[in-house]
Design a protein around this motif. Structure first.
Motif, PDB file in Angstrom:
ATOM      1  N   ILE A 140       0.833  -1.201   0.000  1.00  0.00           N
ATOM      2  CA  ILE A 140       0.000   0.000   0.000  1.00  0.00           C
ATOM      3  C   ILE A 140       0.875   1.260   0.000  1.00  0.00           C
ATOM      4  O   ILE A 140       1.914   1.301   0.655  1.00  0.00           O
ATOM      5  N   ARG A 174       1.001   7.130   1.592  1.00  0.00           N
ATOM      6  CA  ARG A 174      -0.082   8.091   1.870  1.00  0.00           C
ATOM      7  C   ARG A 174      -1.390   7.411   2.264  1.00  0.00           C
ATOM      8  O   ARG A 174      -2.300   8.065   2.749  1.00  0.00           O
ATOM      9  N   GLN A 175      -1.495   6.113   2.029  1.00  0.00           N
ATOM     10  CA  GLN A 175      -2.711   5.384   2.377  1.00  0.00           C
ATOM     11  C   GLN A 175      -2.465   4.341   3.454  1.00  0.00           C
ATOM     12  O   GLN A 175      -3.247   3.415   3.615  1.00  0.00           O
ATOM     13  N   HIS A 228      -5.135   2.803   5.721  1.00  0.00           N
ATOM     14  CA  HIS A 228      -5.961   1.671   5.277  1.00  0.00           C
ATOM     15  C   HIS A 228      -5.407   0.386   5.900  1.00  0.00           C
ATOM     16  O   HIS A 228      -6.162  -0.442   6.425  1.00  0.00           O
ATOM     17  N   ARG A 233     -10.103   9.591   5.321  1.00  0.00           N
ATOM     18  CA  ARG A 233      -9.013   9.252   6.239  1.00  0.00           C
ATOM     19  C   ARG A 233      -9.451   9.380   7.696  1.00  0.00           C
ATOM     20  O   ARG A 233      -9.237   8.481   8.493  1.00  0.00           O
TER      21      ARG A 233
END
Length: 137
Positions: A52, A55-56, A59, A106
């Motif tokens: 991933i 920036r994510q 998750h 987010r």
């Protein structure tokens, strides 16, 4: 002169003690191999989570939190801490993430993570007792 002769041994001692942890740290080599004394055949985290984008990463954290809460609660519900119960496949956690959170913002995912952490922390003492009795903690 007299004074400097006395401080030299103390200074040398202080420097050698300060250097000792640094030398010990050099002997520690981190391992990239995943190993555990408890349930060494745990399922791998899904590849999409491992890859991933930075920036994510929230998750990934949420899926990990869901997984941890589900597993600790399952141990308490079943009263069993065999490896399949404590470390099942990631499918159920992935399904919850995809169904409930995949399109969230987010801040919503971070809020959900907090909730799953609370759930996991609430189940942890009972799960730990069950798993310690089974030798799986």
């Amino acid at each position: 002169m007299r004074r400097s002769r006395r401080t030299f041994p103390l200074t040398a001692l202080a420097l050698s003690l300060a250097a000792a942890p640094a030398l010990a740290e050099r002997n520690l080599m981190p391992s990239l191999e995943r190993s555990s004394d408890v349930c060494p055949d745990r399922p791998e985290e899904p590849l999409w989570l491992q890859e991933i984008p930075l920036r994510q990463v929230y998750h990934r954290v949420l899926v990990q939190d869901i997984y941890r809460a589900q597993n600790l609660e399952r141990v308490v519900e079943t009263g069993s801490c065999d490896c399949a119960t404590r470390f099942p496949s990631w499918d159920a956690a992935e399904a919850v993430f995809r169904e409930r959170y995949a399109s969230d913002e987010r801040w919503e995912m971070l809020q959900a993570s907090e909730g799953y952490n609370r759930r996991a922390n609430a189940a942890r003492p009972a799960a730990e007792a069950i798993c310690e009795a089974a030798g799986n903690w």
